[in-house]
Every structure is written in structure tokens, then in C-alpha cells.
Scaffold this motif. Structure first.
Motif, PDB file in Angstrom:
ATOM      1  N   ARG A 128     -33.373 -17.888  -9.110  1.00 20.80           N
ATOM      2  CA  ARG A 128     -33.097 -17.780 -10.749  1.00 20.80           C
ATOM      3  C   ARG A 128     -31.670 -17.657  -9.821  1.00 20.80           C
ATOM      4  N   MET A 129     -31.318 -16.377  -9.441  1.00 14.16           N
ATOM      5  CA  MET A 129     -30.122 -15.808  -9.071  1.00 14.16           C
ATOM      6  C   MET A 129     -29.227 -16.914  -8.576  1.00 14.16           C
ATOM      7  N   GLY A 130     -29.592 -18.116  -7.236  1.00 10.22           N
ATOM      8  CA  GLY A 130     -28.489 -18.697  -6.659  1.00 10.22           C
ATOM      9  C   GLY A 130     -27.781 -19.575  -7.928  1.00 10.22           C
ATOM     10  N   GLU A 131     -29.112 -20.462  -8.727  1.00 10.08           N
ATOM     11  CA  GLU A 131     -28.734 -20.929  -9.759  1.00 10.08           C
ATOM     12  C   GLU A 131     -27.480 -19.968 -10.682  1.00 10.08           C
ATOM     13  N   LEU A 132     -27.637 -19.199 -11.196  1.00 12.87           N
ATOM     14  CA  LEU A 132     -26.338 -18.353 -12.342  1.00 12.87           C
ATOM     15  C   LEU A 132     -25.527 -18.283 -10.992  1.00 12.87           C
ATOM     16  N   ILE A 133     -25.399 -17.541  -9.974  1.00 11.78           N
ATOM     17  CA  ILE A 133     -24.376 -17.243  -9.635  1.00 11.78           C
ATOM     18  C   ILE A 133     -23.327 -18.521  -9.243  1.00 11.78           C
ATOM     19  N   GLU A 134     -23.985 -19.409  -8.966  1.00 17.87           N
ATOM     20  CA  GLU A 134     -23.557 -20.965  -8.228  1.00 17.87           C
ATOM     21  C   GLU A 134     -22.764 -20.904 -10.134  1.00 17.87           C
ATOM     22  N   GLU A 135     -23.644 -21.216 -11.343  1.00 19.11           N
ATOM     23  CA  GLU A 135     -22.995 -21.159 -12.518  1.00 19.11           C
ATOM     24  C   GLU A 135     -21.542 -20.839 -13.239  1.00 19.11           C
ATOM     25  N   ILE A 136     -21.494 -19.372 -12.399  1.00 22.31           N
ATOM     26  CA  ILE A 136     -20.660 -18.049 -12.787  1.00 22.31           C
ATOM     27  C   ILE A 136     -19.272 -19.307 -11.143  1.00 22.31           C
ATOM     28  N   THR A 137     -19.980 -19.275 -10.264  1.00 23.65           N
ATOM     29  CA  THR A 137     -19.095 -20.143  -9.550  1.00 23.65           C
ATOM     30  C   THR A 137     -18.350 -20.967 -10.098  1.00 23.65           C
ATOM     31  N   LYS A 138     -18.666 -21.444 -11.189  1.00 23.90           N
ATOM     32  CA  LYS A 138     -18.680 -23.285 -11.121  1.00 23.90           C
ATOM     33  C   LYS A 138     -17.335 -22.885 -12.548  1.00 23.90           C
ATOM     34  N   ALA A 139     -17.647 -21.666 -13.565  1.00 24.49           N
ATOM     35  CA  ALA A 139     -17.434 -21.486 -14.731  1.00 24.49           C
ATOM     36  C   ALA A 139     -15.329 -20.950 -13.778  1.00 24.49           C
ATOM     37  N   GLY A 140     -15.297 -20.082 -12.550  1.00 23.65           N
ATOM     38  CA  GLY A 140     -14.182 -20.257 -12.015  1.00 23.65           C
ATOM     39  C   GLY A 140     -13.774 -18.579 -12.821  1.00 23.65           C
ATOM     40  N   VAL A 141     -15.525 -17.701 -12.091  1.00 25.07           N
ATOM     41  CA  VAL A 141     -15.338 -16.162 -12.624  1.00 25.07           C
ATOM     42  C   VAL A 141     -15.940 -15.354 -11.453  1.00 25.07           C
ATOM     43  N   MET A 142     -16.564 -15.894 -10.700  1.00 25.34           N
ATOM     44  CA  MET A 142     -17.779 -15.196 -10.263  1.00 25.34           C
ATOM     45  C   MET A 142     -16.437 -15.294  -8.136  1.00 25.34           C
ATOM     46  N   LEU A 143     -15.534 -14.186  -7.982  1.00 24.50           N
ATOM     47  CA  LEU A 143     -14.639 -14.317  -6.574  1.00 24.50           C
ATOM     48  C   LEU A 143     -15.350 -13.747  -5.839  1.00 24.50           C
ATOM     49  N   ASP A 144     -16.476 -13.238  -5.789  1.00 27.44           N
ATOM     50  CA  ASP A 144     -17.280 -12.791  -4.282  1.00 27.44           C
ATOM     51  C   ASP A 144     -18.473 -12.080  -4.761  1.00 27.44           C
ATOM     52  N   THR A 145     -19.749 -12.529  -4.601  1.00 26.26           N
ATOM     53  CA  THR A 145     -20.742 -11.373  -4.452  1.00 26.26           C
ATOM     54  C   THR A 145     -21.476 -11.472  -3.338  1.00 26.26           C
ATOM     55  N   ALA A 146     -22.753 -10.318  -3.422  1.00 29.63           N
ATOM     56  CA  ALA A 146     -23.457 -10.120  -2.108  1.00 29.63           C
ATOM     57  C   ALA A 146     -23.548  -9.459  -2.172  1.00 29.63           C
ATOM     58  N   GLY A 147     -25.413  -8.819  -2.090  1.00 27.26           N
ATOM     59  CA  GLY A 147     -26.726  -7.435  -1.240  1.00 27.26           C
ATOM     60  C   GLY A 147     -25.983  -7.425  -0.252  1.00 27.26           C
ATOM     61  N   LEU A 148     -26.622  -5.800  -0.575  1.00 31.59           N
ATOM     62  CA  LEU A 148     -26.370  -4.752   0.602  1.00 31.59           C
ATOM     63  C   LEU A 148     -27.424  -4.238   1.809  1.00 31.59           C
ATOM     64  N   THR A 149     -27.656  -4.233   3.226  1.00 25.95           N
ATOM     65  CA  THR A 149     -28.518  -3.577   3.664  1.00 25.95           C
ATOM     66  C   THR A 149     -28.696  -2.430   3.348  1.00 25.95           C
TER      67      THR A 149
END
Length: 117
Positions: free
Chosen positions: A27-48
Motif C-alpha cells: 500500500r505504501m509503495g502504491e501511494l508513493i508511486e502515486e505521489i511521485t507521478k503527481a510531481g509532489v514527492m521529491l524524496d522519501t526514506a525510512g531510517l534505521t
């Protein structure tokens, strides 16, 4: 357009030992793909985990360095999202959608702040 940083705060003591479920990751991957395609997401990551982190603190002209885990801390930054949105309302809408992909047993807080400059 303004940029916003969403700091993803989690309680490491209340997260599943095995980490996020495969369904959550999908679900997270699908949402991140949607946000990226919308031109909104510049970068995202989880931390150790914070146990692998180090804090560097400045107080009264002195530095101190402390290796994790940080037992006195309940909430830690578990990840981040850097977004470019038309306004804060749009950044908040994407952030709310991100939080809603989590199962009900998760406790997640996102702090959304505009980046100056």
C-alpha cells in the motif's frame, strides 16, 4: 512551489518486531508511486532504528556524543518525505493518506513543516 518536510515519528517500543507487513509495504509503495507521478514527492526514506543512531549535542559550549539506543525517548523519527506542493493544505492531504495506509495497531505521527528559502 513551496517544499514541505514530513517527519515520520514512530514509537519503536510499539512497532512489530518483524517490521511493516508485506501488505503495508505494498500500500505504501502504491501511494508513493502515486505521489511521485503527481510531481509532489521529491524524496522519501525510512531510517534505521535509533539503536543504530548517534546523537551529537551542544550545550553550554560543550559537545557530547551519545550512541543509541536512547531509552529516555518514546518517539523517534522513523523516516521522512520531502514534497513539493502548491500549499500546506496539499502537503497535509498527502500526509493523511500516508498515515491511513498503516494498520490500526500502528502509532505514527507526522510533523509537516515548510522548508524556508
Amino acid at each position: 512551489m513551496p517544499r514541505y518536510l514530513s517527519l515520520i515519528r514512530i514509537d519503536e517500543n510499539n512497532t512489530p518486531a518483524e517490521g511493516p507487513s508485506p501488505e503495508l509495504m505494498q500500500r505504501m509503495g502504491e501511494l508513493i508511486e502515486e505521489i511521485t507521478k503527481a510531481g509532489v514527492m521529491l524524496d522519501t526514506a525510512g531510517l534505521t532504528p535509533s539503536a543504530q543512531g548517534t546523537r551529537v549535542h551542544w550545550e553550554n559550549g560543550r559537545l557530547s556524543v551519545t550512541d543509541g539506543p536512547f531509552t529516555e525517548t518514546k518517539e523517534v523519527i522513523g523516516g521522512y518525505a520531502l514534497m513539493q506542493c502548491k500549499d500546506k493544505a496539499e502537503a497535509l492531504e498527502w500526509t493523511k493518506r500516508f498515515l491511513k495506509v498503516h494498520e490500526e495497531f500502528w502509532t505514527v505521527t507526522c510533523e509537516v513543516r515548510e522548508i524556508e528559502g
